[in-house]
Design a protein around this motif. Structure first.
Motif, mmCIF file in Angstrom:
data_model
loop_
_atom_site.group_PDB
_atom_site.id
_atom_site.type_symbol
_atom_site.label_atom_id
_atom_site.label_comp_id
_atom_site.label_asym_id
_atom_site.label_seq_id
_atom_site.Cartn_x
_atom_site.Cartn_y
_atom_site.Cartn_z
ATOM 1 N N GLU A 201 0.822 -1.205 0.000
ATOM 2 C CA GLU A 201 0.000 0.000 0.000
ATOM 3 C C GLU A 201 0.856 1.256 0.000
ATOM 4 O OE1 GLU A 201 -2.572 -0.210 3.287
ATOM 5 O OE2 GLU A 201 -3.747 -1.911 2.519
ATOM 6 N N ARG A 202 2.044 1.190 0.577
ATOM 7 C CA ARG A 202 2.931 2.358 0.606
ATOM 8 C C ARG A 202 3.423 2.699 -0.792
ATOM 9 N NH1 ARG A 202 8.412 2.909 4.314
ATOM 10 N NH2 ARG A 202 8.901 5.079 3.718
ATOM 11 N N HIS A 203 3.785 1.657 -1.554
ATOM 12 C CA HIS A 203 4.233 1.887 -2.924
ATOM 13 C C HIS A 203 3.115 2.492 -3.769
ATOM 14 C CE1 HIS A 203 7.492 -1.451 -2.399
ATOM 15 N NE2 HIS A 203 7.782 -0.315 -1.756
ATOM 16 N N ILE A 204 1.895 2.037 -3.629
ATOM 17 C CA ILE A 204 0.771 2.576 -4.393
ATOM 18 C C ILE A 204 0.555 4.050 -4.068
ATOM 19 C CG2 ILE A 204 -1.718 2.411 -4.718
ATOM 20 C CD1 ILE A 204 -1.476 -0.585 -4.265
ATOM 21 N N ALA A 205 0.690 4.417 -2.811
ATOM 22 C CA ALA A 205 0.522 5.821 -2.423
ATOM 23 C C ALA A 205 1.600 6.698 -3.061
ATOM 24 C CB ALA A 205 0.544 5.939 -0.898
ATOM 25 N N VAL A 206 2.846 6.193 -3.106
ATOM 26 C CA VAL A 206 3.947 6.960 -3.722
ATOM 27 C C VAL A 206 3.689 7.153 -5.205
ATOM 28 C CG1 VAL A 206 6.401 6.920 -4.279
ATOM 29 C CG2 VAL A 206 5.627 6.281 -1.985
ATOM 30 N N HIS A 207 3.216 6.112 -5.884
ATOM 31 C CA HIS A 207 2.919 6.220 -7.313
ATOM 32 C C HIS A 207 1.816 7.250 -7.574
ATOM 33 C CE1 HIS A 207 4.622 1.913 -7.996
ATOM 34 N NE2 HIS A 207 5.572 2.815 -7.770
#
Length: 268
Positions: A45-51
């Motif tokens: 979920e952290r990677h999706i937020a950064v994207h």
């Protein structure tokens, strides 16, 4: 007497560990350590937020660039309009009329040394447009825009004089036309093309004085010359039209043209 080897008793825990080793797992008993050592998904979920933040920042930068470009274009156009208004002649307003300062100083926008004929030509063109608009309001074609000459005047007699100059292939002429008025009108329309008119006079036949000419102009679409008078010609009266002009002796089959032939090797 051989001693029997003592083996530890088999417990259920030992059976589970042996089964886990056979299946290829780490053999860890179920619990929090086993869950922590298990496989994890690559995208969190952290990677999706950064994207999402990166995409949003890129979109905002594109919008800002477009806004800056539009503002720069509008400012440049406005600057050019202001410069043209400051350097050029006064422009007409929304209804086509000039401002009060422009009407008081008609020559302010003209460059020094400009001939008065050009200024009068511009005024004549404006008057012609106004008259055409008036005929359009009447839903009629003006006399000079019709395919045939108007019939309110009838020519009775022509007196023509020509003088040709073969040195530069030009000629000058003077024509006097006696006209009979059938219908009252202040327009005289006759055919003319590629000519320079020097003078136009209209006078009543056998009477002193003449009719003042307001202006003259060519209408190339129908190849006619128009004389606009200050007042209408009276019906059943006779008038004399005098025109002084000059033009080129054309090198084509048009009007007063020239030709040549060869005799004994000499071109004549």
């Amino acid at each position: 007497m051989a001693l029997e080897e003592k083996r530890p008793p088999v417990t259920p825990m030992m059976i589970e560990e042996e089964a886990a080793l056979r299946n290829g797992s780490r053999g860890l008993p179920p619990g929090p350590w086993a869950e922590a050592a298990g496989p994890r998904p690559r995208t969190t979920e952290r990677h999706i937020a950064v994207h999402k933040r990166l995409v949003l920042g890129f979109a905002v930068s594109i919008l800002a660039l477009l806004a800056v470009t539009m503002i720069a274009v509008l400012l440049s156009v406005r600057f050019e309009e202001c410069g043209a208004a400051a350097d050029g002649p006064p422009r007409a307003g929304g209804n086509g009329s000039l401002s009060g300062a422009a009407r008081q100083q008609p020559d302010a926008g003209q460059p020094p040394g400009r001939p008065e004929e050009e200024a009068r030509g511009g005024e004549a063109a404006e008057e012609e447009e106004e008259e055409e608009e008036e005929w359009q309001r009447r839903r009629e074609l003006p006399p000079w825009a019709r395919p045939r000459l108007p019939r309110h005047l009838r020519p009775l007699h022509y007196n023509l004089m020509l003088c040709a100059f073969m040195e530069n292939f030009t000629f000058s002429g003077e024509v006097n036309v006696q006209l009979e008025v059938r219908n009252a009108s202040r327009y005289i329309v006759l055919h003319a093309h590629r000519m320079h008119i020097e003078a136009v006079r209209v006078a009543e036949d056998k009477l002193a004085g003449g009719v003042r000419v307001a202006r003259t102009f060519f209408y190339p679409q129908t190849q006619v010359f128009v004389v606009v008078l200050n007042r209408s010609l009276e019906v059943q009266r006779s008038y004399n039209l005098k025109i002084i002009y000059n033009a080129l002796i054309e090198n084509e089959l048009l009007g007063f043209f020239r030709s040549s032939y060869v005799l004994h090797g000499e071109r004549r």
